[in-house]
Design an enzyme around this catalytic site. Sequence first.
Site, PDB file in Angstrom:
ATOM      1  N   LYS A 248     -45.712   7.247 -52.676  1.00 23.50           N
ATOM      2  CA  LYS A 248     -44.951   5.972 -53.366  1.00 23.50           C
ATOM      3  C   LYS A 248     -45.203   6.501 -54.988  1.00 23.50           C
ATOM      4  O   LYS A 248     -46.593   7.136 -55.456  1.00 23.50           O
ATOM      5  CB  LYS A 248     -45.438   4.855 -53.150  1.00 23.50           C
ATOM      6  CG  LYS A 248     -46.818   4.386 -53.285  1.00 23.50           C
ATOM      7  CD  LYS A 248     -47.373   3.009 -53.050  1.00 23.50           C
ATOM      8  CE  LYS A 248     -48.703   2.604 -53.620  1.00 23.50           C
ATOM      9  NZ  LYS A 248     -49.273   1.630 -53.566  1.00 23.50           N
TER      10      LYS A 248
ATOM     11  N   LYS B 271     -49.481   4.408 -60.581  1.00 22.05           N
ATOM     12  CA  LYS B 271     -50.097   4.654 -61.890  1.00 22.05           C
ATOM     13  C   LYS B 271     -51.289   5.568 -61.537  1.00 22.05           C
ATOM     14  O   LYS B 271     -51.741   6.044 -62.817  1.00 22.05           O
ATOM     15  CB  LYS B 271     -50.484   3.136 -62.335  1.00 22.05           C
ATOM     16  CG  LYS B 271     -50.771   2.153 -61.308  1.00 22.05           C
ATOM     17  CD  LYS B 271     -51.089   0.829 -62.088  1.00 22.05           C
ATOM     18  CE  LYS B 271     -50.797  -0.196 -61.124  1.00 22.05           C
ATOM     19  NZ  LYS B 271     -50.801  -1.810 -61.751  1.00 22.05           N
TER      20      LYS B 271
ATOM     21  N   LYS C  21     -57.422   3.817 -50.759  1.00 19.92           N
ATOM     22  CA  LYS C  21     -58.143   4.133 -52.037  1.00 19.92           C
ATOM     23  C   LYS C  21     -59.366   4.436 -52.071  1.00 19.92           C
ATOM     24  O   LYS C  21     -59.977   4.821 -53.031  1.00 19.92           O
ATOM     25  CB  LYS C  21     -57.918   2.376 -52.706  1.00 19.92           C
ATOM     26  CG  LYS C  21     -56.489   2.083 -53.125  1.00 19.92           C
ATOM     27  CD  LYS C  21     -56.428   0.896 -54.091  1.00 19.92           C
ATOM     28  CE  LYS C  21     -55.151   0.759 -54.713  1.00 19.92           C
ATOM     29  NZ  LYS C  21     -55.115  -0.590 -55.276  1.00 19.92           N
TER      30      LYS C  21
END
Length: 333
Positions: A198, A201, A114
């Site tokens: 994966k 969002k 992230k």
Amino acid sequence: MGKKIFSGVQPTGNLHLGNYIGAIKNFVDLQNEKENECIYCVVDLHAITVKQDPKILKSNIRETTATFLASGIDPNKSIIFNQSLVPAHSEGSWILGCIARMGWLNRMTQFKEKAGKDKEKASVGLYIYPVLMTADILLYDASHVPVGEDQKQHLELSRDIAQKFNLDFNAPNFLRVPEPLIQKNFSRIMSLKDGTKKMSKSEASDLSRINLTDSKDQIVNKIRKAKTDTYPLPVDEKNLDQRPEVENLLGIYSSLNKQSLKDTINDFSGKNFSDFKEKLADLVVEKILPISNEINKLKKNNDYIDSILEKGGEKANKIASRKILEIKKILGF
Ligand code: TYM
């Protein structure tokens, strides 16, 4: 004896089929097992580890709550609340942050993903995010935590923190060491455009995921456009791991139809991809469209959603504030 279940979902918009199959569907099944006590949290404090627009955040908190309700989580059976209503989460996170070791957090792969290349610019909150998650779980003495595969490492950290606290303060079994509940199969749903990533969002292309608020046309279109490959549908599971997109679509079908991958392969072997995709689209529409319709209905009733969160927050606060008091006593405060 029943299980004590705790889990959370971030209110960052675009909840998708991965969240549903990997987590929310299981929340409902666990709630419906007799004797379980379930607490499901909209983790808004986690959401602010990256910049949020306050108005959008508020609307996303309500939408995630609506998604819980629309998926079958029943506020009369489970506690549903948003994390920021219960101060013990922030307080517990600070205290447990003094137990967790830098070396442990440095190993967290999700932070590395992230934060990306420019780690210096990531918020401190993003770095200590798994500590807040640990506080969430430990404050409620959760025995089991249902999550998708991507949260496994965070749960291992929660276990380490609980054990170190108990050891450091000579308080055997005081913080309950939680067990992860990760489904053996289909706990990692992949992007419809790239079977090695994966479903998420934050992926730029909306075609990569089925959102839980998608319309029938959007679902059908996304499945029609989902990436496959040039080989026929498989006849067995051999070498399927080298065909990640195909494996993923067969997995989605199996999970939603509650059957094994092997049975799905048998059902479709010899058929062509367009037949399979048509059946898959029908199944996804059958399972997701009622949820999507219900979310859209609930979204028009903010007062109702807010009242669910408030009532859930009161119940959660009772449990968590009691635990934080005990923690403080142990610390010598
Ligand atoms: P979050 O909000 O990213 O995701 C919510 C849940 O959905 C699962 N999930 C998936 N499962 C299968 N395939 C996918 N592609 C996929 N994408 C997401 C996640 O594993 C998760 O179970 N840190 C957590 C939220 C959290 C939490 C907690 C969870 C905060 N406190 C305490 C459990 C207990 C998160 O960001 O999940």
